[in-house]
Design a protein around this motif. Structure first.
Motif, mmCIF file in Angstrom:
data_model
loop_
_atom_site.group_PDB
_atom_site.id
_atom_site.type_symbol
_atom_site.label_atom_id
_atom_site.label_comp_id
_atom_site.label_asym_id
_atom_site.label_seq_id
_atom_site.Cartn_x
_atom_site.Cartn_y
_atom_site.Cartn_z
ATOM 1 N N VAL A 1 70.399 57.711 40.700
ATOM 2 C CA VAL A 1 69.348 56.788 41.143
ATOM 3 C C VAL A 1 68.841 57.186 42.525
ATOM 4 N N GLY A 2 69.778 57.446 43.454
ATOM 5 C CA GLY A 2 69.401 57.737 44.831
ATOM 6 C C GLY A 2 68.758 59.094 45.034
ATOM 7 N N VAL A 3 69.267 60.100 44.319
ATOM 8 C CA VAL A 3 68.802 61.465 44.593
ATOM 9 C C VAL A 3 67.377 61.676 44.089
ATOM 10 N N SER A 4 66.990 61.002 43.013
ATOM 11 C CA SER A 4 65.654 61.235 42.455
ATOM 12 C C SER A 4 64.561 60.804 43.426
ATOM 13 N N GLY A 5 64.765 59.674 44.106
ATOM 14 C CA GLY A 5 63.774 59.227 45.077
ATOM 15 C C GLY A 5 63.650 60.160 46.260
ATOM 16 N N GLY A 6 64.778 60.753 46.675
ATOM 17 C CA GLY A 6 64.752 61.651 47.823
ATOM 18 C C GLY A 6 64.053 62.968 47.529
ATOM 19 N N VAL A 7 64.409 63.590 46.399
ATOM 20 C CA VAL A 7 63.821 64.905 46.116
ATOM 21 C C VAL A 7 62.330 64.790 45.783
ATOM 22 N N THR A 8 61.898 63.644 45.229
ATOM 23 C CA THR A 8 60.470 63.505 44.908
ATOM 24 C C THR A 8 59.610 63.307 46.149
ATOM 25 N N SER A 9 60.238 63.148 47.309
ATOM 26 C CA SER A 9 59.467 63.087 48.551
ATOM 27 C C SER A 9 59.585 64.381 49.348
ATOM 28 N N MET A 10 60.358 65.362 48.835
ATOM 29 C CA MET A 10 60.538 66.630 49.530
ATOM 30 C C MET A 10 59.362 67.567 49.230
ATOM 31 N N PRO A 11 58.688 68.104 50.243
ATOM 32 C CA PRO A 11 57.540 68.984 50.029
ATOM 33 C C PRO A 11 57.843 70.186 49.139
ATOM 34 N N ASP A 12 58.991 70.830 49.333
ATOM 35 C CA ASP A 12 59.317 72.027 48.546
ATOM 36 C C ASP A 12 59.468 71.693 47.068
ATOM 37 N N PHE A 13 60.070 70.559 46.765
ATOM 38 C CA PHE A 13 60.231 70.134 45.378
ATOM 39 C C PHE A 13 58.873 69.828 44.752
ATOM 40 N N LEU A 14 58.046 69.080 45.485
ATOM 41 C CA LEU A 14 56.714 68.735 44.981
ATOM 42 C C LEU A 14 55.853 69.988 44.787
ATOM 43 N N LYS A 15 55.952 70.917 45.721
ATOM 44 C CA LYS A 15 55.136 72.136 45.655
ATOM 45 C C LYS A 15 55.477 72.963 44.422
ATOM 46 N N LYS A 16 56.758 72.999 44.032
ATOM 47 C CA LYS A 16 57.188 73.803 42.893
ATOM 48 C C LYS A 16 56.873 73.141 41.556
ATOM 49 N N PHE A 17 57.125 71.819 41.444
ATOM 50 C CA PHE A 17 57.025 71.154 40.141
ATOM 51 C C PHE A 17 55.804 70.241 40.011
#
Length: 520
Positions: free
Chosen positions: A42-58
């Motif tokens: 639950v916690g990790v999904s909200g964090g990574v979806t706000s990370m620029p590198d994650f958003l830039k890739k996917f």
């Protein structure tokens, strides 16, 4: 070997002798690590979806929106169905898996079902860490969802059945406590990995889910199955030995006979899901389903999934939003400890009603502040108001954490009779995951369209659910599971109408009137 030395029983209930033994405490802690895995997801999904590198890739479309300040409303920058699917696919998979988990919980036992959950979690972590495209990412989330379905089916049942009556509520809430610890752990990890240069920090965030996954798997290998499950599967002598071990006394004959009788009746039920629909089981079913719907309609998972995204929306910077999410996670953990201490003292109803008032007021205040200060293309949220929003969110989180969070799982797990317990828990988990999926898939779109009104929407639901508790939810504090029908349902002003006159109940001496049990 006893670890306590005092007997536990509900006032006026069957006096089954039971000590607080080390094996009970250790087994419950091991089992509750399933909550740790669930919370981390639950916690990790909200964090990574706000990370620029994650958003830039996917999710490059979302990434571009976050860079162009005037392109979209502040409330709509993250409105993307693919991004929401990344979060919600886990819960859709869990919803499907819970039906299979109902079978394994009943036929193979609670312990083996927890082991299956651990294996699914480990496979899901591997796919997420190695993800090269959105498809691999979603497959990993689906495998994690299967683990959630199996864990949420087996763990609450395991905890309710192995715990002595007097501390059943507190030990059961260990599951929810581990959920909150998992969320806090995920927020701390996200805060650290967001600073990693090179674009791989999100992989570490997703990969560290392997720690609770391994803990659950090892824990499932170490714990004993519950006496209820062993007796239900015809292993009476083994069940009796385990009951003697976990109760810390040789005086287990009355409880053992009651379990055997309950198991005999349960085996006569060939179609437990169909049996759930019978009139006498309707109160438990209605309450279990309502609690799961209401738990999601508090808005808690929307906030926990997307806390960093939410704080970015209202004007916090990247680090500040993740830092605020860490604060929320810490409040969540501490407040759940309050529930463990108080649930078997003040009761379930009191905690739910007090929290309803607190959640309603805090969400209404958040809506007012955001409505005045945060516009579509500008935000005037000063440092003081920003802190005030965090305080209000923490006020809401704390109320949820000592009420609807743990009690939404505890109450259904302790109210179904054995003959429908596995099926009832399956429906409970299914309804919970269904509405978790709906909220996760819709929240960012709802935020875009409702804007600050999203908090008024959830506060309206809080008012409805508080009225439900006030009029329709009976108190189950310190009532042995096997005596719920007689001492709870037959005493309630409405639900007693659904209890047929010929429903047999425990007579308080380890035997049953009319030869039937509605208990353990």
């Amino acid at each position: 070997m006893a670890g306590g030395g005092f007997a536990v029983a509900a006032p006026g209930a069957s006096q089954f002798e039971a000590k607080i033994t080390p094996i009970v405490i250790i087994s419950c802690i091991m089992a509750a690590t399933g909550g740790l895995m669930f919370g981390y997801d639950v916690g990790v999904s909200g964090g990574v979806t706000s990370m620029p590198d994650f958003l830039k890739k996917f999710f490059p479309v979302v990434y571009r929106r976050t860079l162009e300040k005037d392109l979209d409303s502040n409330y709509c920058k993250y409105d993307n169905q693919g991004l929401q699917l990344f979060t919600s696919s886990l819960y859709l998979a869990g919803l499907t898996a819970t039906f299979f988990a109902s079978y394994t919980t009943r036929r193979l036992g609670r312990r083996l079902t927890m082991l299956i959950a651990g294996v699914f979690f480990i496979l899901g972590v591997v796919f997420n860490v190695a993800a090269q495209d959105l498809a691999m990412l979603i497959i990993g989330r689906i495998l994690l969802g299967c683990g959630v379905g199996f864990a949420n089916q087996a763990v609450p049942l395991f905890l309710s059945e192995i715990a002595p009556t007097r501390i059943r509520g507190g030990l059961n809430i260990l599951f929810q406590l581990n959920v909150t610890i998992g969320i806090l752990f995920a927020n701390l990890v996200n805060y650290g990995t967001n600073k990693i240069k090179g674009g791989w920090g999100w992989r570490l965030s997703l990969g560290l889910a392997g720690i609770p996954a391994v803990l659950l798997t090892v824990g499932a290998l170490m714990v004993v199955d519950t006496p209820n499950s062993l007796i239900e599967r015809g292993r009476h002598e083994e069940g009796k030995a385990v009951l003697r071990k976990i109760r810390g006394t040789d005086n287990i004959e009355p409880e053992f006979l009651e379990l055997v009788e309950a198991s005999r009746i349960a085996k006569e039920v060939k179609h437990p899901f169909r049996n759930l629909l019978q009139r006498r089981n309707r109160p438990q079913l209605v309450i279990a389903m309502s609690l799961q719907l209401f738990q999601q309609c508090t808005g808690i998972n929307a906030i926990m999934f997307y806390a960093p995204v939410l704080f970015n929306t209202v004007g916090f910077g990247g680090d500040a939003s993740l830092y605020s999410a860490v604060i929320i996670g810490a409040v969540n953990v501490l407040s759940t400890c309050v529930s463990i201490y108080s649930v078997d003292k003040v009761g379930r109803r009191m905690l739910l009603l007090e929290a309803g008032v607190q959640m309603f007021l805090s969400q209404t205040a958040i809506a007012i502040v955001l409505g005045i200060k945060v516009k579509d293309h500008s935000e005037n949220l000063s440092h003081g108001f920003a802190i005030f929003v965090v305080v209000l969110v923490c006020t809401f989180i704390s109320a949820f954490a000592w009420s609807w969070g743990p009690l939404g799982w505890l109450i259904p797990s302790e109210t179904f009779p054995l003959e429908t317990r596995s099926a009832g828990q399956s429906v409970t988990v299914c309804i919970n995951l269904l509405f978790t999926f709906v909220i996760a898939q819709a929240f960012l779109s709802m935020l875009c369209h409702f804007k600050f009104g999203i908090f008024l929407f959830f506060s309206g639901w809080v008012l409805v659910m508080s009225l439900f508790v006030l009029f329709l939810l009976p108190e189950t504090k310190n009532v042995p599971i096997e005596e719920m029908t007689e001492k709870v349902w037959m005493q309630h002003w409405l639900w007693k109408r659904f209890m047929d006159d010929d429903i047999p109940v425990a007579n308080g001496k380890g035997a049953f009137k009319n030869g039937h049990s509605n208990g353990l």
